[in-house]
Design a protein around this motif. Structure first.
Motif, PDB file in Angstrom:
ATOM      1  N   ASP A 165       0.828  -0.932  -0.342  1.00  0.00           N
ATOM      2  CA  ASP A 165       0.001  -0.164   0.214  1.00  0.00           C
ATOM      3  C   ASP A 165       0.601   1.565   0.407  1.00  0.00           C
ATOM      4  N   VAL A 166       0.850   1.765  -1.158  1.00  0.00           N
ATOM      5  CA  VAL A 166       2.067   3.165  -1.051  1.00  0.00           C
ATOM      6  C   VAL A 166       1.717   4.262  -0.468  1.00  0.00           C
ATOM      7  N   THR A 167      -0.022   4.457   0.215  1.00  0.00           N
ATOM      8  CA  THR A 167      -0.140   5.151   1.014  1.00  0.00           C
ATOM      9  C   THR A 167       0.537   4.574   2.365  1.00  0.00           C
ATOM     10  N   SER A 168       0.792   3.634   2.961  1.00  0.00           N
ATOM     11  CA  SER A 168       1.376   3.370   3.627  1.00  0.00           C
ATOM     12  C   SER A 168       2.730   4.856   4.434  1.00  0.00           C
ATOM     13  N   ASP A 169       2.935   4.659   5.815  1.00  0.00           N
ATOM     14  CA  ASP A 169       4.536   5.852   6.092  1.00  0.00           C
ATOM     15  C   ASP A 169       5.750   5.131   5.957  1.00  0.00           C
ATOM     16  N   ARG A 170       5.193   3.862   6.162  1.00  0.00           N
ATOM     17  CA  ARG A 170       5.678   2.681   5.985  1.00  0.00           C
ATOM     18  C   ARG A 170       6.712   1.835   4.704  1.00  0.00           C
ATOM     19  N   PHE A 171       5.721   2.856   3.725  1.00  0.00           N
ATOM     20  CA  PHE A 171       5.866   1.987   2.348  1.00  0.00           C
ATOM     21  C   PHE A 171       7.710   2.973   2.009  1.00  0.00           C
ATOM     22  N   GLU A 172       9.066   2.133   1.840  1.00  0.00           N
ATOM     23  CA  GLU A 172      10.231   2.587   1.271  1.00  0.00           C
ATOM     24  C   GLU A 172      10.930   1.668   0.914  1.00  0.00           C
ATOM     25  N   PRO A 173      10.740   1.402  -0.659  1.00  0.00           N
ATOM     26  CA  PRO A 173      11.076   0.716  -1.447  1.00  0.00           C
ATOM     27  C   PRO A 173      12.524   0.744  -1.982  1.00  0.00           C
ATOM     28  N   GLY A 174      12.936   1.958  -1.620  1.00  0.00           N
ATOM     29  CA  GLY A 174      14.687   1.868  -2.208  1.00  0.00           C
ATOM     30  C   GLY A 174      14.253   3.579  -2.766  1.00  0.00           C
ATOM     31  N   LEU A 175      15.366   3.255  -3.678  1.00  0.00           N
ATOM     32  CA  LEU A 175      15.125   4.662  -4.836  1.00  0.00           C
ATOM     33  C   LEU A 175      15.228   4.056  -5.875  1.00  0.00           C
ATOM     34  N   PHE A 176      14.182   4.744  -7.145  1.00  0.00           N
ATOM     35  CA  PHE A 176      14.841   4.561  -8.333  1.00  0.00           C
ATOM     36  C   PHE A 176      15.153   5.034  -9.354  1.00  0.00           C
ATOM     37  N   ASP A 177      15.885   5.001 -10.863  1.00  0.00           N
ATOM     38  CA  ASP A 177      16.055   6.518 -11.780  1.00  0.00           C
ATOM     39  C   ASP A 177      14.745   6.433 -12.747  1.00  0.00           C
ATOM     40  N   LEU A 178      13.705   5.740 -12.059  1.00  0.00           N
ATOM     41  CA  LEU A 178      11.827   6.062 -12.900  1.00  0.00           C
ATOM     42  C   LEU A 178      11.097   5.806 -11.962  1.00  0.00           C
ATOM     43  N   VAL A 179      10.263   6.610 -11.322  1.00  0.00           N
ATOM     44  CA  VAL A 179       8.939   6.269 -10.827  1.00  0.00           C
ATOM     45  C   VAL A 179       7.990   6.892 -10.905  1.00  0.00           C
ATOM     46  N   HIS A 180       6.850   6.021 -11.977  1.00  0.00           N
ATOM     47  CA  HIS A 180       6.251   6.033 -12.660  1.00  0.00           C
ATOM     48  C   HIS A 180       4.269   5.421 -12.156  1.00  0.00           C
ATOM     49  N   ALA A 181       3.433   6.337 -12.388  1.00  0.00           N
ATOM     50  CA  ALA A 181       1.934   5.442 -11.552  1.00  0.00           C
ATOM     51  C   ALA A 181       0.992   6.367 -12.142  1.00  0.00           C
ATOM     52  N   ARG A 182       0.186   5.901 -13.002  1.00  0.00           N
ATOM     53  CA  ARG A 182      -0.889   5.791 -14.145  1.00  0.00           C
ATOM     54  C   ARG A 182      -1.845   5.593 -13.873  1.00  0.00           C
ATOM     55  N   PHE A 183      -2.863   6.457 -12.895  1.00  0.00           N
ATOM     56  CA  PHE A 183      -4.094   6.627 -13.119  1.00  0.00           C
ATOM     57  C   PHE A 183      -4.013   6.188 -11.181  1.00  0.00           C
ATOM     58  N   VAL A 184      -3.227   6.651 -10.925  1.00  0.00           N
ATOM     59  CA  VAL A 184      -3.133   6.136  -9.328  1.00  0.00           C
ATOM     60  C   VAL A 184      -3.435   7.010  -8.515  1.00  0.00           C
ATOM     61  N   LEU A 185      -3.096   8.305  -8.694  1.00  0.00           N
ATOM     62  CA  LEU A 185      -3.436   9.439  -7.778  1.00  0.00           C
ATOM     63  C   LEU A 185      -4.219   9.825  -7.708  1.00  0.00           C
ATOM     64  N   MET A 186      -5.302   9.578  -8.357  1.00  0.00           N
ATOM     65  CA  MET A 186      -6.794  10.321  -8.968  1.00  0.00           C
ATOM     66  C   MET A 186      -8.347   9.384  -7.843  1.00  0.00           C
ATOM     67  N   HIS A 187      -7.129   8.537  -7.429  1.00  0.00           N
ATOM     68  CA  HIS A 187      -8.402   7.705  -6.440  1.00  0.00           C
ATOM     69  C   HIS A 187      -7.645   8.259  -5.236  1.00  0.00           C
ATOM     70  N   LEU A 188      -6.098   8.218  -4.776  1.00  0.00           N
ATOM     71  CA  LEU A 188      -6.378   8.148  -2.940  1.00  0.00           C
ATOM     72  C   LEU A 188      -6.175   9.754  -2.901  1.00  0.00           C
ATOM     73  N   PRO A 189      -6.208   9.969  -1.499  1.00  0.00           N
ATOM     74  CA  PRO A 189      -6.519  11.270  -0.636  1.00  0.00           C
ATOM     75  C   PRO A 189      -5.360  11.734  -1.090  1.00  0.00           C
ATOM     76  N   SER A 190      -5.057  12.888  -0.949  1.00  0.00           N
ATOM     77  CA  SER A 190      -4.258  13.802  -0.778  1.00  0.00           C
ATOM     78  C   SER A 190      -3.112  14.244  -1.210  1.00  0.00           C
ATOM     79  N   PRO A 191      -3.181  13.957  -2.702  1.00  0.00           N
ATOM     80  CA  PRO A 191      -3.235  13.663  -3.880  1.00  0.00           C
ATOM     81  C   PRO A 191      -1.160  14.784  -4.072  1.00  0.00           C
ATOM     82  N   ALA A 192      -0.971  16.037  -3.182  1.00  0.00           N
ATOM     83  CA  ALA A 192       0.029  16.041  -2.890  1.00  0.00           C
ATOM     84  C   ALA A 192       0.972  15.726  -2.425  1.00  0.00           C
ATOM     85  N   ARG A 193       0.746  15.356  -0.923  1.00  0.00           N
ATOM     86  CA  ARG A 193       1.305  14.270  -0.206  1.00  0.00           C
ATOM     87  C   ARG A 193       2.057  13.552  -0.810  1.00  0.00           C
ATOM     88  N   MET A 194       1.054  12.445  -1.430  1.00  0.00           N
ATOM     89  CA  MET A 194       0.927  11.423  -2.203  1.00  0.00           C
ATOM     90  C   MET A 194       2.587  11.927  -3.822  1.00  0.00           C
TER      91      MET A 194
END
Length: 286
Positions: A116-145
């Motif tokens: 669950d990417v909204t969890s404060d404990r979601f820490e998978p590391g660092l990536f050269d590319l981070v991509h999300a499509r049609f995801v944030l529109m369904h989550l609360p607090s888009p600025a936070r995400m």
């Protein structure tokens, strides 16, 4: 994103993600449930419409050999697998709250991570590319995400976010198609919190998150009888039918008429567009 979380799950390298009891009003619980027959096919209709545009943009932004990528809300994994097979990236971590579609077709370099990417404990590391499509529109607090996902980008890497922009309400004429679309957006807002009103501000949210070289584009696929996008909306309305009728804007007969109109050459409306915004993490701290 889809699915439900119970207990805990471990990814490669011992990375663990907390999974509490499912909360009400989330994508994949009341509507768009991954266990429902035909849901993977509905997702793949969207992939058939948008994947080429998404992959072209990701490649122009540097997706290629030697790159490590995070695909958030990966769905059936079409983007993740294409990054490996077509762009030649080294590794893709594909995360979703339900990974049944991701594990059905293993590919070298693909790690399916149930989280669950909204969890404060979601820490998978660092990536050269981070991509999300049609995801944030369904989550609360888009600025936070946006800030959270920007924090997963390695220095010099890029964040790419795509979400829907609604072209079917303001100024659009009343037709069976536009009435169904308006009911869909309101019904999804009322049941699972979907909100696309903030999406045009996504570039500004990226700037506020500390990213540079921010830019954006919009892709609007044409509505044509028998096209993947027309079939996608008909399937989506069927999935969201109860939520749509509950708004009082449409009834079952109106939705049926809108679906018939999608297959008619007289349907001259605009599909909701896909706004893609991107920004790069400074190579050195400011």
């Amino acid at each position: 994103m889809s699915g439900h979380d119970n207990g805990r799950v471990a990814g490669e390298g011992g990375f663990r993600v907390p999974r509490g009891s499912a909360s009400p009003g989330r994508y994949g619980e009341q509507v768009f449930r991954p266990q429902d027959e035909g849901e993977s096919e509905r997702i793949d209709l969207a992939a058939a419409v948008y994947d080429a545009t998404t992959l072209a943009r990701l490649r122009r932004l540097g997706a290629g050999p030697g790159r490590r990528c995070l695909d958030v809300g990966a769905g059936t994994g079409t983007v993740a697998r294409s990054l490996l097979r077509e762009a030649g990236v080294t590794e893709v971590v594909a995360v979703d709250r339900d990974i049944r579609f991701l594990t059905s077709e293993p590919v070298a370099g693909l790690t399916a991570l149930e989280a669950d990417v909204t969890s404060d404990r979601f820490e998978p590391g660092l990536f050269d590319l981070v991509h999300a499509r049609f995801v944030l529109m369904h989550l609360p607090s888009p600025a936070r995400m946006v800030r959270r996902l920007a924090g997963l980008v390695a220095p010099g890497g890029v964040l790419v976010l795509s979400d829907a922009v609604d072209l079917t309400t303001d100024g659009a004429p009343d037709t069976p198609y536009t009435l169904a679309m308006r009911a869909m957006w309101r019904g999804l807002r009322d049941t699972i919190g979907t909100d696309v009103t903030w999406v045009p501000r996504c570039p500004q949210l990226m700037l506020a998150a500390g990213l540079e070289s921010v830019a954006a584009e919009i892709h609007v696929p044409p509505l044509e009888p028998g096209s993947a996008i027309s079939r996608f909306w008909a399937c989506t309305w069927d999935r969201a039918r109860a939520a749509m009728v509950a708004t009082g804007l449409v009834d079952d007969a109106a939705i049926d008429e809108a679906e018939r109109r999608l297959e008619s050459p007289t349907c001259a409306g605009l599909s909701p567009g896909m706004l893609t915004a991107w920004g790069r993490k400074p190579a050195q701290p400011r």
